[in-house]
Design an enzyme around this catalytic site. Structure first.
Site, PDB file in Angstrom:
ATOM      1  N   SER A 184       0.830  -1.206   0.000  1.00  0.00           N
ATOM      2  CA  SER A 184       0.000   0.000   0.000  1.00  0.00           C
ATOM      3  C   SER A 184       0.863   1.255   0.000  1.00  0.00           C
ATOM      4  O   SER A 184       1.915   1.303   0.646  1.00  0.00           O
ATOM      5  CB  SER A 184      -0.897   0.006   1.244  1.00  0.00           C
ATOM      6  OG  SER A 184      -1.559   1.249   1.389  1.00  0.00           O
ATOM      7  N   TYR A 187      -2.953  -0.021   9.832  1.00  0.00           N
ATOM      8  CA  TYR A 187      -3.025  -0.671   8.521  1.00  0.00           C
ATOM      9  C   TYR A 187      -1.725  -0.444   7.760  1.00  0.00           C
ATOM     10  O   TYR A 187      -1.113  -1.386   7.238  1.00  0.00           O
ATOM     11  CB  TYR A 187      -4.210  -0.135   7.722  1.00  0.00           C
ATOM     12  CG  TYR A 187      -4.165  -0.525   6.264  1.00  0.00           C
ATOM     13  CD1 TYR A 187      -4.435  -1.828   5.866  1.00  0.00           C
ATOM     14  CD2 TYR A 187      -3.844   0.420   5.282  1.00  0.00           C
ATOM     15  CE1 TYR A 187      -4.389  -2.192   4.530  1.00  0.00           C
ATOM     16  CE2 TYR A 187      -3.793   0.065   3.948  1.00  0.00           C
ATOM     17  CZ  TYR A 187      -4.063  -1.244   3.577  1.00  0.00           C
ATOM     18  OH  TYR A 187      -3.997  -1.597   2.248  1.00  0.00           O
ATOM     19  N   LYS A 207     -17.609  -1.266  -0.523  1.00  0.00           N
ATOM     20  CA  LYS A 207     -16.685  -0.653   0.424  1.00  0.00           C
ATOM     21  C   LYS A 207     -17.306   0.479   1.232  1.00  0.00           C
ATOM     22  O   LYS A 207     -16.703   0.951   2.204  1.00  0.00           O
ATOM     23  CB  LYS A 207     -15.444  -0.142  -0.313  1.00  0.00           C
ATOM     24  CG  LYS A 207     -14.622  -1.254  -0.954  1.00  0.00           C
ATOM     25  CD  LYS A 207     -13.420  -0.711  -1.714  1.00  0.00           C
ATOM     26  CE  LYS A 207     -12.414  -0.066  -0.780  1.00  0.00           C
ATOM     27  NZ  LYS A 207     -11.206   0.399  -1.506  1.00  0.00           N
TER      28      LYS A 207
END
Length: 316
Positions: free
Chosen positions: A116, A140, A178
């Site tokens: 990411s 995250y 999402k």
């Protein structure tokens, strides 16, 4: 067989579609369908089998085989940037992926996994795939960063391909499940249909209203990069997956308004809870990806948004 974890999710389902377009349907999808609406991402696709993520990792931990596996595309993760239960995030993102990595290495199976761009934090140190640029600011991002760190010393002695792709701001088909985490293109489109106005943040960090910059990349480009590495199993490493060109949120809103043929932009106050925890600028350095041989051009915001909204119009 191809294994796609997170295969009912946004990027994972698009990877499945990419293989279907090649006439390949010997695919095992791994996911966690607590949100059963994600099944819509697979309903028009062809796969051979499905496993829940917990059953899958239990079989991986037991050292079980799945027959001949050509490659594993690991897209599954806890992707909520607001999740601060570090134990939960590290178990699901870091430990899970380590276990899968070692299973792949023991069997010489290529692993292409989702990293990411969040590992770069606020981006003040740049967006190049080097340790000096990496400053994760949430759990995250830290879990993704730490797995990249785990992979790096393994690369020179790997028994099979290992590729980490640092996705930037991905948008496109199959993201509707999402909710609040869906792309701004998705939300602007719905806002214009419902109220006639696309709501953008007012200026912050020295940027004018709606002029904060992000590297917006269409999901089809992300799929193309994944499949390119599948076609080039001799290539390994950690790579940015973005267009290499930052664009303001205003441009996304204008592209959505142009497609709808109506609408206007409304600026709303920048939320206090996002101050000092918001990326006002992201732009992938794609030099490493180009150097390794990937030459395809990425879609512009205008072309990508049009393709996405055409798809939404046809598929709902």
């Amino acid at each position: 067989m191809i294994i796609v974890t997170g295969g009912a999710g946004f990027i994972g389902a698009n990877i499945v579609e990419g293989f279907n377009r090649r006439g390949i349907d010997d695919i095992l999808v791994v996911d966690h369908l607590v949100n059963g609406r994600k099944m819509h991402n697979l309903s028009d696709l062809d796969i051979r089998d499905y496993l829940d993520r917990d059953d899958f990792i239990a079989r991986i931990q037991a050292g079980q085989d799945f027959g001949p596996v050509e490659a594993v595309f690991h897209q599954g993760a806890c992707s909520a940037t607001t999740e601060w239960d570090g134990q939960y995030v590290m178990r699901n993102n870091f430990e899970y992926t380590k276990t899968l990595l070692h299973w792949c290495q023991q069997r010489a199976v290529p692993l292409i996994y989702a990293s990411s761009a969040s590992v770069y934090g606020t981006g003040k140190h740049g967006f190049q795939e080097t340790r000096a640029c990496e400053r994760p600011i949430n759990m995250y991002a830290y879990s993704k960063f730490q797995f990249d760190q785990y992979v790096r010393p393994m690369l020179p002695k790997a028994t099979a391909q290992i590729v980490g792709l640092r996705y930037f701001n991905v948008y496109g088909p199959r993201e509707g499940h999402k909710g609040p985490m869906a792309s701004t293109a998705f939300h602007f489109h719905n806002q214009i249909r419902e109220t006639g106005k696309a709501r953008l943040f007012s200026g912050t960090d020295g940027y004018a209203d709606g002029e904060q910059l992000r590297d917006f990349v269409h999901v089809s480009d992300c799929v193309d990069v994944n499949l390119w590495f599948y076609d080039h199993p001799e290539k390994s490493g950690i790579f940015n997956c973005g267009t290499g060109r930052a664009r303001p949120f205003n441009d996304v809103a204008k592209a959505v308004i142009a497609w709808n043929g109506q609408g206007e932009i409304e600026y709303i106050p920048f939320p206090d809870h996002l101050k000092n925890a918001y990326q006002s600028f992201t732009e992938a350095n794609v030099g490493k990806l180009r150097e390794i041989g990937y030459t395809k051009e990425f879609l512009t915001v205008e072309a990508g948004v049009k393709r996405y909204l055409d798809w939404l119009s046809e598929n709902g």
